[in-house]
Every structure is written in structure tokens, then in C-alpha cells.
Design a protein around this motif. Structure first.
Motif, PDB file in Angstrom:
ATOM      1  N   ARG A   1       0.841  -1.203   0.000  1.00 31.58           N
ATOM      2  CA  ARG A   1       0.000   0.000   0.000  1.00 31.58           C
ATOM      3  C   ARG A   1       0.873   1.249   0.000  1.00 31.58           C
ATOM      4  NH1 ARG A   1      -3.358  -0.038   4.750  1.00 31.58           N
ATOM      5  NH2 ARG A   1      -4.435  -1.730   3.719  1.00 31.58           N
ATOM      6  N   SER A   2       1.923   1.234   0.801  1.00 28.73           N
ATOM      7  CA  SER A   2       2.854   2.361   0.834  1.00 28.73           C
ATOM      8  C   SER A   2       3.540   2.534  -0.517  1.00 28.73           C
ATOM      9  CB  SER A   2       3.892   2.147   1.936  1.00 28.73           C
ATOM     10  OG  SER A   2       4.862   3.157   1.915  1.00 28.73           O
ATOM     11  N   ASP A   3       3.942   1.411  -1.137  1.00 27.90           N
ATOM     12  CA  ASP A   3       4.561   1.457  -2.470  1.00 27.90           C
ATOM     13  C   ASP A   3       3.615   2.105  -3.468  1.00 27.90           C
ATOM     14  OD1 ASP A   3       6.678   0.062  -1.380  1.00 27.90           O
ATOM     15  OD2 ASP A   3       6.119  -1.858  -2.287  1.00 27.90           O
TER      16      ASP A   3
ATOM     17  N   ASP B   1       1.855   4.805 -10.967  1.00 28.51           N
ATOM     18  CA  ASP B   1       1.008   3.766 -11.553  1.00 28.51           C
ATOM     19  C   ASP B   1       1.470   2.460 -10.947  1.00 28.51           C
ATOM     20  OD1 ASP B   1       0.722   1.516 -13.228  1.00 28.51           O
ATOM     21  OD2 ASP B   1       1.634   2.460 -14.937  1.00 28.51           O
ATOM     22  N   PHE B   2       0.674   1.880 -10.063  1.00 25.71           N
ATOM     23  CA  PHE B   2       1.080   0.696  -9.301  1.00 25.71           C
ATOM     24  C   PHE B   2       0.148  -0.459  -9.616  1.00 25.71           C
ATOM     25  CE2 PHE B   2       0.841  -2.068  -5.588  1.00 25.71           C
ATOM     26  CZ  PHE B   2       2.182  -2.268  -5.299  1.00 25.71           C
ATOM     27  N   ALA B   3       0.727  -1.618  -9.861  1.00 24.00           N
ATOM     28  CA  ALA B   3      -0.071  -2.819 -10.082  1.00 24.00           C
ATOM     29  C   ALA B   3       0.578  -3.992  -9.357  1.00 24.00           C
ATOM     30  CB  ALA B   3      -0.172  -3.120 -11.576  1.00 24.00           C
ATOM     31  N   LEU B   4      -0.175  -4.611  -8.469  1.00 25.78           N
ATOM     32  CA  LEU B   4       0.294  -5.809  -7.786  1.00 25.78           C
ATOM     33  C   LEU B   4       0.174  -6.962  -8.779  1.00 25.78           C
ATOM     34  CD1 LEU B   4       1.299  -6.876  -5.056  1.00 25.78           C
ATOM     35  CD2 LEU B   4      -1.067  -7.368  -4.478  1.00 25.78           C
ATOM     36  N   LEU B   5       1.285  -7.628  -9.077  1.00 19.07           N
ATOM     37  CA  LEU B   5       1.298  -8.676 -10.101  1.00 19.07           C
ATOM     38  C   LEU B   5       1.106 -10.070  -9.512  1.00 19.07           C
ATOM     39  CD1 LEU B   5       4.301  -7.307 -12.191  1.00 19.07           C
ATOM     40  CD2 LEU B   5       1.859  -6.951 -12.600  1.00 19.07           C
ATOM     41  N   LYS B   6       1.785 -10.352  -8.407  1.00 20.15           N
ATOM     42  CA  LYS B   6       1.696 -11.653  -7.739  1.00 20.15           C
ATOM     43  C   LYS B   6       1.967 -11.452  -6.267  1.00 20.15           C
ATOM     44  CE  LYS B   6       3.347 -14.677 -11.430  1.00 20.15           C
ATOM     45  NZ  LYS B   6       4.266 -15.751 -11.779  1.00 20.15           N
ATOM     46  N   SER B   7       1.379 -12.331  -5.448  1.00 16.78           N
ATOM     47  CA  SER B   7       1.705 -12.294  -4.025  1.00 16.78           C
ATOM     48  C   SER B   7       1.355 -13.633  -3.399  1.00 16.78           C
ATOM     49  CB  SER B   7       0.957 -11.161  -3.310  1.00 16.78           C
ATOM     50  OG  SER B   7      -0.432 -11.411  -3.311  1.00 16.78           O
TER      51      SER B   7
ATOM     52  N   ARG C   1       4.475  -3.820 -10.338  1.00 14.15           N
ATOM     53  CA  ARG C   1       5.004  -2.898 -11.345  1.00 14.15           C
ATOM     54  C   ARG C   1       4.636  -1.504 -10.865  1.00 14.15           C
ATOM     55  NH1 ARG C   1       1.728  -3.588 -15.425  1.00 14.15           N
ATOM     56  NH2 ARG C   1       0.665  -1.668 -14.969  1.00 14.15           N
ATOM     57  N   GLY C   2       5.569  -0.590 -10.978  1.00 16.59           N
ATOM     58  CA  GLY C   2       5.303   0.783 -10.573  1.00 16.59           C
ATOM     59  C   GLY C   2       6.097   1.759 -11.413  1.00 16.59           C
ATOM     60  N   THR C   3       5.544   2.927 -11.629  1.00 13.93           N
ATOM     61  CA  THR C   3       6.212   3.947 -12.423  1.00 13.93           C
ATOM     62  C   THR C   3       6.709   5.051 -11.507  1.00 13.93           C
ATOM     63  OG1 THR C   3       4.776   3.463 -14.282  1.00 13.93           O
ATOM     64  CG2 THR C   3       5.957   5.554 -14.360  1.00 13.93           C
ATOM     65  N   MET C   4       7.992   5.332 -11.617  1.00 11.12           N
ATOM     66  CA  MET C   4       8.616   6.410 -10.849  1.00 11.12           C
ATOM     67  C   MET C   4       9.421   7.253 -11.826  1.00 11.12           C
ATOM     68  SD  MET C   4       8.136   5.719  -7.390  1.00 11.12           S
ATOM     69  CE  MET C   4       9.512   6.157  -6.407  1.00 11.12           C
ATOM     70  N   ASP C   5       9.246   8.553 -11.773  1.00 10.68           N
ATOM     71  CA  ASP C   5       9.991   9.473 -12.640  1.00 10.68           C
ATOM     72  C   ASP C   5       9.882   9.084 -14.119  1.00 10.68           C
ATOM     73  OD1 ASP C   5      10.849  10.853 -10.341  1.00 10.68           O
ATOM     74  OD2 ASP C   5      12.525   9.462 -10.110  1.00 10.68           O
ATOM     75  N   GLY C   6       8.703   8.618 -14.516  1.00 10.50           N
ATOM     76  CA  GLY C   6       8.472   8.279 -15.911  1.00 10.50           C
ATOM     77  C   GLY C   6       9.019   6.936 -16.357  1.00 10.50           C
ATOM     78  N   ARG C   7       9.615   6.167 -15.449  1.00 14.49           N
ATOM     79  CA  ARG C   7      10.164   4.844 -15.787  1.00 14.49           C
ATOM     80  C   ARG C   7       9.362   3.762 -15.095  1.00 14.49           C
ATOM     81  NH1 ARG C   7      16.162   5.983 -14.041  1.00 14.49           N
ATOM     82  NH2 ARG C   7      14.990   5.672 -12.157  1.00 14.49           N
TER      83      ARG C   7
ATOM     84  N   TRP D   1      14.771  -4.850  -8.067  1.00 15.14           N
ATOM     85  CA  TRP D   1      14.000  -4.233  -9.136  1.00 15.14           C
ATOM     86  C   TRP D   1      14.873  -3.928 -10.337  1.00 15.14           C
ATOM     87  CZ3 TRP D   1      15.535  -1.624  -4.814  1.00 15.14           C
ATOM     88  CH2 TRP D   1      16.225  -0.422  -4.996  1.00 15.14           C
ATOM     89  N   ARG D   2      14.189  -3.744 -11.453  1.00 14.11           N
ATOM     90  CA  ARG D   2      14.846  -3.350 -12.695  1.00 14.11           C
ATOM     91  C   ARG D   2      13.848  -2.547 -13.517  1.00 14.11           C
ATOM     92  NH1 ARG D   2      13.507  -6.651 -17.293  1.00 14.11           N
ATOM     93  NH2 ARG D   2      12.096  -8.306 -16.643  1.00 14.11           N
ATOM     94  N   ILE D   3      14.356  -1.800 -14.470  1.00  7.25           N
ATOM     95  CA  ILE D   3      13.506  -1.032 -15.364  1.00  7.25           C
ATOM     96  C   ILE D   3      12.883  -2.003 -16.364  1.00  7.25           C
ATOM     97  CG2 ILE D   3      13.449   0.757 -17.154  1.00  7.25           C
ATOM     98  CD1 ILE D   3      15.863   2.050 -15.704  1.00  7.25           C
ATOM     99  N   SER D   4      11.567  -2.077 -16.359  1.00  6.83           N
ATOM    100  CA  SER D   4      10.834  -2.932 -17.282  1.00  6.83           C
ATOM    101  C   SER D   4       9.344  -2.705 -17.083  1.00  6.83           C
ATOM    102  CB  SER D   4      11.158  -4.412 -17.046  1.00  6.83           C
ATOM    103  OG  SER D   4      10.458  -5.218 -17.967  1.00  6.83           O
ATOM    104  N   GLU D   5       8.566  -3.075 -18.071  1.00  8.91           N
ATOM    105  CA  GLU D   5       7.110  -2.998 -17.948  1.00  8.91           C
ATOM    106  C   GLU D   5       6.491  -4.357 -17.683  1.00  8.91           C
ATOM    107  OE1 GLU D   5       4.897  -0.528 -20.443  1.00  8.91           O
ATOM    108  OE2 GLU D   5       6.472   0.966 -20.617  1.00  8.91           O
ATOM    109  N   THR D   6       7.243  -5.419 -17.966  1.00  7.14           N
ATOM    110  CA  THR D   6       6.698  -6.761 -17.786  1.00  7.14           C
ATOM    111  C   THR D   6       7.618  -7.602 -16.917  1.00  7.14           C
ATOM    112  OG1 THR D   6       7.757  -7.520 -19.819  1.00  7.14           O
ATOM    113  CG2 THR D   6       5.482  -6.762 -20.004  1.00  7.14           C
ATOM    114  N   MET D   7       6.988  -8.425 -16.107  1.00  7.82           N
ATOM    115  CA  MET D   7       7.730  -9.314 -15.224  1.00  7.82           C
ATOM    116  C   MET D   7       8.133 -10.573 -15.997  1.00  7.82           C
ATOM    117  SD  MET D   7       6.531 -10.652 -11.547  1.00  7.82           S
ATOM    118  CE  MET D   7       7.409 -11.951 -10.730  1.00  7.82           C
ATOM    119  N   SER D   8       9.309 -11.096 -15.680  1.00  4.21           N
ATOM    120  CA  SER D   8       9.771 -12.327 -16.314  1.00  4.21           C
ATOM    121  C   SER D   8      10.365 -13.244 -15.252  1.00  4.21           C
ATOM    122  CB  SER D   8      10.817 -12.011 -17.389  1.00  4.21           C
ATOM    123  OG  SER D   8      12.034 -11.623 -16.777  1.00  4.21           O
ATOM    124  N   ASP D   9      10.706 -14.445 -15.659  1.00 11.74           N
ATOM    125  CA  ASP D   9      11.333 -15.393 -14.739  1.00 11.74           C
ATOM    126  C   ASP D   9      12.685 -14.864 -14.259  1.00 11.74           C
ATOM    127  OD1 ASP D   9      10.997 -17.891 -13.381  1.00 11.74           O
ATOM    128  OD2 ASP D   9      12.613 -18.684 -14.635  1.00 11.74           O
TER     129      ASP D   9
END
Length: 175
Positions: free
Chosen positions: A96-98, A104-110, A123-129, A150-158
Motif C-alpha cells: 500500500r505504501s509502495d 502507476d502501481f499494479a500488484l502482479l503476484k503475491s 510494477r510501478g512507475t517512478m519518474d516516468g520509468r 527491481w529493474r527497469i521494465s514494464e513486464t515481469m519475467s522469470d
């Protein structure tokens, strides 16, 4: 080579053994494992890896792995099971804090893993990334530990899962 042979012939066996053993030591032995929390006896062992410490704020540590394009952090929070803290609830509060910190925040898995820790990916967007974050929340008797990669990306991978596991394995106790 002749100078080395002459020196070794004159030296005692213990001195030669000490010299040879000295050559076997890591170049930066002080950085082999760095203590992150002395009372909990938790260290981070980054020697021989692509990870390096970039920031140390006492209870918060930031690492970078520029070779693989990842960042990681280890944070300790006051409060644990003795205070009624539970890993899933703590993870939900952190997520929730994140979400409040992200544009733009989206919980992908938990979910809870076999160790009893709670893991969530977002996935979250900070400073346009756009970034992919993987978090592990572990609750002990008096402290709560959060490990994030974390890494810069729009999609999660293995790759995100594997890097998070590898980063977590660098944490050691009882050294």
C-alpha cells in the motif's frame, strides 16, 4: 625468478607458508561479508558477485548490479512477532505504501512461500520509468526484514524471480 628462488631458500618454512597463504586471500577481505545488522547477526556477502553496496543508512542498504541491470535493497523495520506483526499483513501495508509512492502501481503476484515469508511482485512507475519490483517480507521476533530487487521494465519475467532469489541468498546469518 632467480631472486624469488633465492629468497625462498633462505626463508623458513612457516614464512613461506604464510606468504603463499597470503596470496590466496581475497583482494578485499573486509568486503567478503559486510554486517547489516549486528544484533541479529545478519550480513550480506557480495564478494565475487556483480553486486556492490551503494548506500548504507543504518537500517537501509542499497545495492546495484549494473552487469545484470538490477538494484536491490535490504531494510530492517522495528517490530516483529513479539509485537503482533505478521508477514502477510506487513507485506500488504508495504505494498500500500509502495502504491502511494508510485504514479502507476499494479500488484502482479503475491503469496506465502515455504519458509513462511511473504513475497509480492509489483510494477510501478517512478519518474516516468516503469519498474518491476520483487519483495520478500520476513518477520522475526523484534524486527521485520524487507528484501527488494527491481529493474527497469514494464513486464515481469522469470529473470526477476531468479535475480531476487540469488540476491536473497547473499544474506547470511551466524558468520
Amino acid at each position: 625468478m632467480k631472486l624469488l628462488n633465492a629468497t625462498l631458500k633462505k626463508a623458513s618454512l612457516p614464512k613461506v607458508a604464510l606468504f603463499v597463504c597470503g596470496l590466496c586471500l581475497p583482494l578485499k577481505p573486509a568486503y567478503a561479508c559486510m554486517p547489516l545488522n549486528k544484533p541479529l547477526d545478519i550480513s550480506m556477502c557480495v564478494a565475487g558477485t556483480a553486486w556492490e553496496l551503494r548506500e548504507d543508512k543504518g537500517d537501509s542498504f542499497l545495492f546495484y548490479n549494473t552487469e545484470d541491470g538490477f538494484a536491490g535493497s535490504v531494510r530492517f523495520f522495528d517490530g516483529g512477532t513479539n509485537d503482533g506483526v505478521e508477514s502477510e499483513r506487513a507485506a500488504r501495508l508495504m505494498a500500500r505504501s509502495d502504491s502511494e509512492d508510485s504514479q502507476d502501481f499494479a500488484l502482479l503476484k503475491s503469496g506465502r512461500v515455504a519458509s513462511g515469508n511473504y513475497v509480492y511482485a509489483a510494477r510501478g512507475t517512478m519518474d516516468g520509468r516503469s519498474n518491476i519490483y520483487v519483495n520478500t517480507v520476513s518477520v522475526g521476533p523484534t524486527k521485520t526484514l524487507r528484501i527488494t530487487t527491481w529493474r527497469i521494465s514494464e513486464t515481469m519475467s522469470d529473470r526477476d524471480r531468479k535475480m531476487h532469489i540469488a540476491f536473497g541468498k547473499l544474506l547470511k546469518t551466524g558468520l
